[in-house]
Every structure is written in C-alpha cells, then in structure tokens.
Design an enzyme around this catalytic site. Structure first.
Site, mmCIF file in Angstrom:
data_model
loop_
_atom_site.group_PDB
_atom_site.id
_atom_site.type_symbol
_atom_site.label_atom_id
_atom_site.label_comp_id
_atom_site.label_asym_id
_atom_site.label_seq_id
_atom_site.Cartn_x
_atom_site.Cartn_y
_atom_site.Cartn_z
ATOM 1 N N ALA A 1 -8.407 5.322 6.521
ATOM 2 C CA ALA A 1 -8.665 4.246 5.546
ATOM 3 C C ALA A 1 -8.890 2.914 6.255
ATOM 4 C CB ALA A 1 -7.475 4.119 4.608
ATOM 5 N N ASP B 1 -14.154 2.175 5.457
ATOM 6 C CA ASP B 1 -15.009 2.030 4.275
ATOM 7 C C ASP B 1 -14.107 1.654 3.097
ATOM 8 O OD1 ASP B 1 -17.020 2.031 2.457
ATOM 9 O OD2 ASP B 1 -17.441 4.182 2.540
ATOM 10 N N LYS B 2 -13.707 0.401 3.078
ATOM 11 C CA LYS B 2 -12.719 -0.040 2.087
ATOM 12 C C LYS B 2 -13.245 0.099 0.666
ATOM 13 C CE LYS B 2 -10.278 -3.381 5.012
ATOM 14 N NZ LYS B 2 -8.852 -3.143 4.849
ATOM 15 N N ASN C 1 -5.511 -6.362 13.468
ATOM 16 C CA ASN C 1 -6.169 -6.868 12.252
ATOM 17 C C ASN C 1 -5.136 -7.357 11.253
ATOM 18 O OD1 ASN C 1 -6.312 -5.375 9.403
ATOM 19 N ND2 ASN C 1 -5.843 -3.830 10.966
ATOM 20 N N PHE D 1 -6.064 -6.354 2.810
ATOM 21 C CA PHE D 1 -6.634 -5.653 1.640
ATOM 22 C C PHE D 1 -7.784 -6.438 1.001
ATOM 23 C CE2 PHE D 1 -2.476 -3.160 0.437
ATOM 24 C CZ PHE D 1 -2.694 -2.313 1.512
ATOM 25 N N ASN E 1 -0.545 3.739 -0.272
ATOM 26 C CA ASN E 1 -0.349 3.041 1.009
ATOM 27 C C ASN E 1 0.760 2.009 0.866
ATOM 28 O OD1 ASN E 1 -0.531 1.647 3.385
ATOM 29 N ND2 ASN E 1 -2.490 0.682 2.923
ATOM 30 N N VAL E 2 1.894 2.315 1.473
ATOM 31 C CA VAL E 2 3.023 1.371 1.421
ATOM 32 C C VAL E 2 3.310 0.842 2.827
ATOM 33 C CG1 VAL E 2 4.189 2.193 -0.664
ATOM 34 C CG2 VAL E 2 4.588 3.367 1.507
ATOM 35 N N SER F 1 0.834 -1.134 4.980
ATOM 36 C CA SER F 1 0.059 -2.195 5.624
ATOM 37 C C SER F 1 0.996 -3.341 5.969
ATOM 38 C CB SER F 1 -1.044 -2.701 4.696
ATOM 39 O OG SER F 1 -1.545 -3.928 5.208
ATOM 40 N N ASN G 1 0.053 -6.304 6.376
ATOM 41 C CA ASN G 1 -0.623 -7.562 6.035
ATOM 42 C C ASN G 1 -0.507 -7.975 4.571
ATOM 43 O OD1 ASN G 1 -1.574 -7.744 8.734
ATOM 44 N ND2 ASN G 1 -3.063 -6.154 8.235
ATOM 45 N N THR G 2 0.281 -7.224 3.803
ATOM 46 C CA THR G 2 0.553 -7.612 2.415
ATOM 47 C C THR G 2 2.053 -7.837 2.308
ATOM 48 O OG1 THR G 2 -1.326 -6.397 1.542
ATOM 49 C CG2 THR G 2 0.471 -6.812 0.006
ATOM 50 N N LYS H 1 1.314 7.009 2.745
ATOM 51 C CA LYS H 1 0.997 6.584 4.112
ATOM 52 C C LYS H 1 2.075 5.635 4.608
ATOM 53 C CE LYS H 1 -2.640 4.687 7.030
ATOM 54 N NZ LYS H 1 -4.078 4.410 7.142
ATOM 55 N N ASN I 1 0.186 4.080 9.811
ATOM 56 C CA ASN I 1 -0.623 2.874 9.733
ATOM 57 C C ASN I 1 -0.519 2.129 11.082
ATOM 58 O OD1 ASN I 1 -2.007 0.554 8.604
ATOM 59 N ND2 ASN I 1 -1.326 1.292 6.610
ATOM 60 N N GLY J 1 -5.300 1.703 17.728
ATOM 61 C CA GLY J 1 -5.967 2.176 18.936
ATOM 62 C C GLY J 1 -4.973 2.810 19.893
ATOM 63 N N TYR K 1 -9.635 5.705 13.483
ATOM 64 C CA TYR K 1 -10.438 4.563 13.085
ATOM 65 C C TYR K 1 -10.885 3.783 14.318
ATOM 66 C CZ TYR K 1 -11.495 0.066 10.697
ATOM 67 O OH TYR K 1 -12.080 -1.076 10.245
ATOM 68 N N THR K 2 -9.913 3.199 15.062
ATOM 69 C CA THR K 2 -10.242 2.171 16.052
ATOM 70 C C THR K 2 -11.141 2.670 17.182
ATOM 71 O OG1 THR K 2 -8.184 1.059 15.519
ATOM 72 C CG2 THR K 2 -9.208 0.437 17.590
HETATM 73 C C1 LIG Z 1 -9.535 -3.161 10.814
HETATM 74 C C2 LIG Z 1 -8.595 -2.158 10.192
HETATM 75 C C3 LIG Z 1 -8.403 -2.145 8.821
HETATM 76 C C4 LIG Z 1 -7.529 -1.219 8.239
HETATM 77 N N1 LIG Z 1 -7.369 -1.188 6.885
HETATM 78 C C5 LIG Z 1 -6.572 -0.260 6.322
HETATM 79 C C6 LIG Z 1 -6.439 -0.169 4.915
HETATM 80 O O1 LIG Z 1 -7.062 -0.901 4.148
HETATM 81 N N2 LIG Z 1 -5.598 0.776 4.411
HETATM 82 C C7 LIG Z 1 -4.900 1.649 5.222
HETATM 83 O O2 LIG Z 1 -4.176 2.492 4.713
HETATM 84 N N3 LIG Z 1 -5.025 1.585 6.558
HETATM 85 C C8 LIG Z 1 -5.837 0.668 7.120
HETATM 86 N N4 LIG Z 1 -5.963 0.618 8.485
HETATM 87 C C9 LIG Z 1 -5.146 1.512 9.317
HETATM 88 C C10 LIG Z 1 -5.900 2.757 9.755
HETATM 89 O O3 LIG Z 1 -6.246 3.541 8.650
HETATM 90 C C11 LIG Z 1 -5.062 3.589 10.716
HETATM 91 O O4 LIG Z 1 -3.901 4.019 10.040
HETATM 92 C C12 LIG Z 1 -4.638 2.821 11.958
HETATM 93 O O5 LIG Z 1 -5.668 1.968 12.397
HETATM 94 C C13 LIG Z 1 -4.246 3.757 13.111
HETATM 95 O O6 LIG Z 1 -5.327 4.561 13.495
HETATM 96 P P1 LIG Z 1 -6.288 4.193 14.754
HETATM 97 O O7 LIG Z 1 -5.398 3.869 15.909
HETATM 98 O O8 LIG Z 1 -7.108 5.428 14.976
HETATM 99 O O9 LIG Z 1 -7.095 3.051 14.329
HETATM 100 C C14 LIG Z 1 -6.831 -0.303 9.072
HETATM 101 C C15 LIG Z 1 -7.046 -0.328 10.451
HETATM 102 C C16 LIG Z 1 -7.911 -1.229 11.016
HETATM 103 C C17 LIG Z 1 -8.110 -1.220 12.506
#
Ligand SMILES: Cc1cc2nc3c(=O)[nH]c(=O)nc-3n(C[C@H](O)[C@H](O)[C@H](O)COP(=O)(O)O)c2cc1C
Length: 415
Positions: free
Chosen positions: A88, A91-92, A137, A141, A205-206, A208, A210-211, A250, A279, A302, A352-353
C-alpha cells in the site's frame, strides 16, 4: 544548432520508442528500469507521481508470461499467481491498478484510503537515502477519498471485464482514517462500506506513523473494539456465495513483546483473517542515523527495515502458532529476501521502496530468484516453505487443519 540538437533528440527518442515497442518483455522491463537514474534526479514525490501516471496510462511493460507453478499459492481462499505483491501507498488512489498488475505482481494493494479526501502533510514529505535504497516519508494519508477511489475501482472493473487478463491477481483495499476524525472506527467502517465490494481483501491500517494517534489503535482493548466493529459492519453487508472479503490488520514494526502478544491474541480471538507485518518504522537503525535525511520525521522503509520487520514477522508467526496467514513486508530487495520472509512465516510478501528505486525489472527478477531458492532447498511450492524456520510449530500443525500454509477458507481459519 539548437534546431539540429532538438531534431537529433527527437530522432533518438523515436528510435528508442520504436525499439522499446518491438523488444521482448525482459528488454522492455530493463529499458523501463534504466530510466531510474533520470527519474531520481527529480523530487521523490514528483517521480512517484510520474510513475503512477505512466502506469495509469499503461506506458509500462505488460508481462503476460505465466508464473512458475511453484510460485502459485492459495491464501485466505484467494488464488495468487505468485506471492509477490505491491504494498500500500504506491497507488494510494487506485489510479493505476491495471498497469501495476501488468508488471507481474501477484497482487496489488491500493490505499490507504480515508473516507474524505485529504491533502496530507506539507511538502517536502518524502526523502531518499539512495545509498541504502531507503526512504523516509511523512505523506500523512494524502488521498482523494473513498468516493473517488470507488470510481477508479469501478473503471478498473469495467476494463477487466473487457480484458480479464488485466486482473492478474487479487486486489487489496487498504483503509485509513481522516486526520481530524474523532471516531476512528467509524472512518474504517465508512471506507469499508464504500469499497469492500471492490476488494478481494481488506486491510485495516493502524500502523502509519504519520497520522497522530493511529498506532495507539494497536493496543489490546482498542484493537479488539475496532476489529469487532469493522468486522460487524462487513458481515452485515449482503454477500454472495463467495462470502465477504478477508479482513487483515497492518501493524507497525515498532512493537514491544506485550504489543505483539496482544495483537496475536486479538487477531486469533476476533477472527481476523491475516496480518500484514509491517509498515514503516519510526526508528533509525544502524547506519541510517548517519544520513542527513534520518533527521526528518516520518517512517523509514527499504532494506534498513528488513531485519526489524522480519523479526516481528517471525515473532508473530510464533505467537499465532502458525495458524494465521501473515504477509511479510519491509525491505525486500531480492528473491532471497522474499524467501527469508516466507521461511520466517509469511504466506505472501509485499514490497514498495526497492521497487521504487529499481523499477519494473525487479519484479521478474525477484520471482525468478524466489523460484530458484525454493528449488534449491527442495520445496515444491511457496506454501511448503511458509514458516520453515519454525520446525517445531510446523510439526505441531502438520497433524491439524489450522496451519496458515493450508488456509483455504475465504472466511478465515477460525470459522
Ligand atoms: C512513500 C510511502 C508511502 C506509504 N504509504 C502507505 C499507506 O498509505 N498505507 C500503508 O499501509 N502503508 C504505506 N506505506 C508503507 C508500505 O506499504 C510498506 O509497508 C513499507 O514501506 C515497508 O515496505 P518496503 O520496505 O518494501 O517499502 C508507504 C510507504 C512509503 C515508502
């Protein structure tokens, strides 16, 4: 002089485009990934937007090759062509589902989506640490809200009806809460009511960072009340024969022993269908602290997150006795990393990263490497390898029906 340079540039771009469109899929993937250094010269949020728009316009390669049978897996009753999903946050707003699935992901999770649109935190709010392929980041949200996302999902469904191959694998919908909302549970229920019929699985998702206050929902009492309310809302909706979509939670990687035990207990007792672990982290482990970006507030993702998130994954597999499907996420950069998550207890893996750093060519490479790891160690399927680092738990489960690796009911193993 300038005119000649422009003409030469246009001819080179035209030649590259002609070559791209006639090349085989691996070459297309490599060419798309080769634009990475150029894209990285841009601000990270801008390059993210360009990536989404390229995927939305289906300018990215489309990998139609079938995945190796050993990678096919069935988790919470859903068929995954391979266990490698897009996490997640990429593609928000569900703008590019077809283009992203076309890269060969086994599943794609959109969101986090809040009931109302919200702008997120002030920019800049994404910071790269390229040396470590890591990111910090604090988006907060930013998203278009549940109504707009519903429209995007309807458009995807219409496209997939015409061309069923567009839907390569399951689609997850990840729900969040609005920053200023006083009633978190109500927010998740509103999001669920609007979007659940478009989802193959749902995520609460509990985690993040950033909220404000969101992570407090991971506490035992709070989580229990939240899960019961959200599940109740889902189960009161009218569902066809296949039943409601599975519900996953999550969680963060920043959990102490008691937090982990509480989450495991609530997940098992309340019939949650799975956990996504994890997360981003608010910690700055190892050498991350040496980089100026480490001073920025926000969640780190990452490779520096890999060890921590895999440790929590392993703990949660142990605490849930291997009876709950787990999705391993955090720092995956290779097939070997994905394999380590699976051995630690993940039935599915997300990233993701490193995908954002390396681009499309990473996906077929991870799948190829994962298939090689399985073969090397004598596993004939992903499910065979789930939790392999916990032989005691696997032995215990092998006589019962409750192992996550065998989980086949869309309604969850507890029911
Ligand atoms: C720029 C960015 C935005 C993210 N936004 C969300 C989000 O909106 N909701 C969520 O559940 N996780 C979000 N994540 C977390 C990722 O889904 C993932 O759990 C986390 O980055 C660890 O995976 P990675 O190391 O492969 O990136 C975000 C991560 C990044 C880097």
């Amino acid at each position: 002089m300038l005119k000649r340079a422009v003409l030469l540039g246009a001819a080179a771009a035209g030649g590259a485009a002609a070559y791209y469109y006639t090349a085989d899929i691996d070459t297309q993937m490599e060419m798309a990934s080769a634009t990475g250094p150029l894209v990285r010269m841009l601000d990270p949020e801008l390059s993210h937007i360009i990536g989404i728009q390229a995927a939305a316009r289906r300018l990215l390669p489309r990998d139609t090759r079938p995945d190796p049978p050993a990678l096919h897996t069935k988790v919470f009753g859903l068929d995954f062509p391979n266990p490698i999903g897009l996490a997640a946050g990429f593609d928000k707003n569900a703008e590019a589902v077809a283009g992203l699935m076309g890269l060969g992901f086994g599943f794609v999770e959109v969101g986090s989506i809040t009931p109302k649109p919200q702008p997120g935190n002030p920019t800049p709010r994404v910071f790269r640490i390229p040396e470590l392929k890591a990111t910090i980041n604090r988006y907060g949200f930013n998203n278009l809200g549940a109504d707009a996302v519903q429209d995007h999902l309807l458009a995807f469904e219409a496209a997939a009806e015409k061309d069923p191959a567009l839907k390569r694998g399951p689609l997850g919908v990840n729900l969040g809460k609005n920053k200023n909302s006083k009633d978190a549970a109500l927010d998740y229920c509103i999001g669920l009511t609007k979007l659940a019929t478009h989802a193959d699985y749902l995520v609460v998702n509990v985690s993040s960072p950033n909220t404000p206050g969101l992570r407090a929902l991971q506490g035992r009492k709070e989580l229990e009340a939240l899960v019961n309310q959200v599940k109740g809302t889902r189960d009161r909706m009218v569902w066809g024969q296949s039943g409601p979509p599975p519900l996953l939670i999550k969680v963060a990687p920043d959990l102490n022993e008691l937090d982990k035990r509480d989450i495991a207990a609530v997940a098992l007792a309340c019939g949650v269908d799975g956990l996504i672990i994890s997360n981003t982290t608010i910690q700055r482990p190892g050498e991350v602290a040496n980089y100026p970006a480490a001073q920025e507030a926000g969640g780190l993702s990452g490779p520096p997150l890999f060890a921590m998130s895999t440790g929590v994954l392993s703990d949660m597999y142990r605490l849930t006795g291997g009876r709950l499907p787990l999705v391993g996420c955090g720092g995956v950069a290779s097939g070997e990393d994905a394999y380590k998550k699976i051995r630690a207890g993940a039935s599915l893996v997300q990233l993701y990263t490193v995908f954002a750093y390396e681009g499309p060519a990473l996906i077929p490479r991870i799948k190829r490497e994962l298939a090689e790891c399985l073969k090397r160690d004598g596993f004939t399927s992903v499910a065979d390898a789930v939790g392999a680092d916990h032989p005691d738990i696997r032995r215990h489960n092998s006589s019962g029906k409750s192992s996550a690796a065998q989980a086949g009911s869309k309604k969850g193993w507890l029911w």
